[in-house]
Design an enzyme around this catalytic site. Structure first.
Site, PDB file in Angstrom:
ATOM      1  N   ARG A   1       0.745  -1.234  -0.059  1.00 22.11           N
ATOM      2  CA  ARG A   1       0.147  -0.107   0.008  1.00 22.11           C
ATOM      3  C   ARG A   1       0.859   1.230   0.088  1.00 22.11           C
ATOM      4  O   ARG A   1       1.691   1.486   1.073  1.00 22.11           O
ATOM      5  CB  ARG A   1      -0.830  -0.125   1.308  1.00 22.11           C
ATOM      6  N   GLY A   2       0.996   2.113  -1.243  1.00 19.66           N
ATOM      7  CA  GLY A   2       1.597   3.183  -1.065  1.00 19.66           C
ATOM      8  C   GLY A   2       1.261   4.052  -0.078  1.00 19.66           C
ATOM      9  O   GLY A   2       0.083   4.340   0.264  1.00 19.66           O
ATOM     10  N   CYS A   3       2.029   4.642   0.882  1.00 23.63           N
ATOM     11  CA  CYS A   3       1.616   5.574   1.945  1.00 23.63           C
ATOM     12  C   CYS A   3       1.411   6.790   1.086  1.00 23.63           C
ATOM     13  O   CYS A   3       1.863   7.127  -0.158  1.00 23.63           O
ATOM     14  CB  CYS A   3       2.459   5.598   3.048  1.00 23.63           C
ATOM     15  N   ILE A   4       0.685   7.795   1.841  1.00 24.36           N
ATOM     16  CA  ILE A   4       0.572   9.119   1.235  1.00 24.36           C
ATOM     17  C   ILE A   4       1.510  10.443   1.744  1.00 24.36           C
ATOM     18  O   ILE A   4       1.664  10.239   3.024  1.00 24.36           O
ATOM     19  CB  ILE A   4      -0.709   9.618   1.442  1.00 24.36           C
TER      20      ILE A   4
ATOM     21  N   LEU B   1       8.586   8.397   0.100  1.00 26.01           N
ATOM     22  CA  LEU B   1       7.321   8.715   1.207  1.00 26.01           C
ATOM     23  C   LEU B   1       7.448   7.766   2.285  1.00 26.01           C
ATOM     24  O   LEU B   1       8.329   6.689   2.119  1.00 26.01           O
ATOM     25  CB  LEU B   1       6.069   8.305   0.512  1.00 26.01           C
TER      26      LEU B   1
END
Lengths: 106, 417
Positions: free
Chosen positions: A103-106, B153
């Site tokens: 899950r790509g974090c934001i 990120l």
């Protein structure tokens, strides 16, 4: 729903990007099939080291490790990860390891 | 006990102080210094639009009476004994612990970043010192290639690097040297931003402003002497001036506290209740958590409402409130006295519309406007005087208001919401 059919095996369900829907359906042969489809002709020991680390971390914690974690804890430095799994090592190793897309974090 | 006297720690301490009389609860805040930085202001410092001393105030003075402030480093949290061990050797026992120590910059994690050229042609505006040094460098800059990059990120305020690129375009225009400056925005993402609709809008803006966009670039090395940013897959981006946002991790003591954080030092936290996964009497908010939303003041503020309620419920033995929805909202400065506003949560991506009232606004969403810019500037006053003291911001709710939801609610409740 898309499916993936390794030679001589029943089809497994994958999402639009080719990630396994059910990590339980994963086998080592399947990993080889996914790797070939993604431009890795042969999985070396180093590949396996990363894929196994990725998979076991996910199964233990419920989250796939990030590239920084892989670099620190998998025993394979980040630079080599990019040689082994071109473009996005964490994403590709997750796909080959049969776990959901990190899950790509934001 | 509240660890961290920044946005989250301060507003939680103040809200809890209002909720409980001194006889009912003793409240302590721990921070290693007494400088509370209004972090959104850092973006303006490099362009001479704000001075560091205008955006820093004493932490102590933001706390209501009846809150103890300990100015010291934290050694570690001992979850098993429900106590925080401070660097000065004392221990603070707690019934409830709130972790609000934010994120820490780790420029040393990227090869060469703090080597030759650091603070000469390699800068970050994410610290007051870095922002001030960059202001000097920009004033002296007469032309060349400026590269704006974030390494990976998660980072605080993921839109800030983009805003920096937009403002740099405006700044060099104002100085009359824009034609002598090449601007590039270099990102590890596959587009200008994480969320698809906003990403498309923002990529368009970059193009309009003549800012080169380099995507999927995972910076592995900074070569200050050679003026090169090098990716792990051996692509190179040349620069005369590099404005970078280093890797982020959680506070160091988190790594020294067994069971509290993940391998980056962020605290695994329930995204709906903000209770930590470490232990039921430990809560976390803001940049310190691992919840999948932006690391931003607006998020911390919205989380604060649910977290305060959950501390109360926990102490009263009630079931926790699981209503935090990941609500985030950010003004994005786009230069020339305009700004864009985005509003989103865990499930709903930023979409066009109006804020805070879905149809009435007055602020337009995902669209450049002067009003958004003025609102962004005005927000600093609200921050010190409304948000930190724990007062309500009129018309702004902790949960995202989507148009559909509001219309349904209005129909049901006669528009009371």
């Amino acid at each position: 729903m898309t499916t993936l059919t390794p030679t001589g095996r029943p089809a497994v369900e994958v999402d639009a990007e080719g990630f396994l829907q059910d990590p339980g359906q994963w086998t080592e042969e399947l990993a080889e099939t996914i790797a070939t489809e993604n431009g890795i002709a042969q999985l070396s020991d180093r590949h396996w080291q990363v894929v196994r680390f990725m998979r076991s971390t996910y199964l233990e914690t419920g989250t796939a490790p990030t590239i920084r974690t892989l670099g620190k804890a998998s025993g394979v430095p980040i630079k080599e990860l990019y040689t082994l799994f071109p473009k996005g090592p964490a994403k590709l190793a997750a796909k080959i390891g049969g776990i959901p897309k990190p899950r790509g974090c934001i | 006990v509240i660890l961290g006297g920044g946005t989250g720690g301060t507003l939680i301490a103040n809200r809890l102080r209002k909720l409980y009389s001194p006889g009912e609860a003793a409240i302590s805040v721990v921070d290693r210094d007494d400088r509370h930085v209004y972090q959104p202001g850092l973006l303006f410092v490099p362009f001479g639009l704000a001075q560091v001393d205008e955006i820093v105030r004493p932490r102590r003075r933001q706390l209501h009476g009846g809150i103890a402030f300990h100015e010291t480093d934290i050694d570690h949290v001992a979850l098993a004994e429900d106590a925080v061990h401070l660097a000065d050797g004392t221990a603070l026992p707690y019934d409830v612990l709130v972790v609000a120590t934010g994120a820490r910059l780790q420029p040393e994690e990227t090869e060469g970043m703090t080597g030759p050229g650091w603070q000469e042609k390699i800068f970050t505006f994410y610290t007051p010192e870095g922002a001030a040094a960059l202001a000097h460098a920009l004033r002296a800059f007469e032309g060349g290639r400026v590269v704006v990059n974030f390494v990976d990120l998660p980072i605080k305020c993921p839109v800030a690097p983009l805003e920096f690129a937009f403002l740099a375009d405006w700044y060099f225009h104002e100085r009359g040297i824009r034609d002598r400056v090449e601007l590039a925005f270099v990102t590890p993402l596959d587009g200008a931003f994480t969320k698809p609709v906003a990403s498309e809008h923002l990529s368009g803006l970059l193009e309009e402003k003549g800012i080169e966009l380099v995507t999927e670039f995972n910076a592995g090395e900074v070569d200050g002497a050679g003026g090169r940013l090098v990716s792990y897959d051996e692509r190179e981006v040349p620069f005369d001036l590099l404005v970078t946002v280093p890797l982020h991790g959680g506070a160091e003591y988190v790594l020294r506290s067994p069971g509290l954080g993940d391998d980056l030092g962020f605290v695994p936290t329930d995204p709906r209740t903000l209770q930590s996964q470490a232990k039921p009497n430990v809560f976390a908010l803001g940049d310190a958590t691992n919840v999948p939303t932006s690391k931003a003041g607006s998020v911390t503020h919205f989380e604060g409402e649910v977290l305060t309620e959950n501390v109360r419920r926990f102490l009263a033995g009630e079931a926790l409130d699981d209503s935090y929805d990941g609500h985030a909202n950010c003004f994005i400065e786009t230069g020339f006295q305009k700004a864009l506003l985005i509003d989103f949560n865990y499930d709903v991506e930023p979409l066009p519309g109006r804020f805070p009232a879905p149809r009435l606004g007055p602020l337009p969403l995902l669209k450049e406007s002067r009003l958004n810019h003025l609102a962004k500037l005005m927000f600093q006053w609200m921050y010190w005087h409304v948000l930190l003291p724990g007062r309500e911001l009129p018309g702004i709710t902790a949960q995202l208001q989507t148009r559909r939801e509001t219309e349904l609610t209005s129909a049901r409740e006669g528009g009371e919401r």
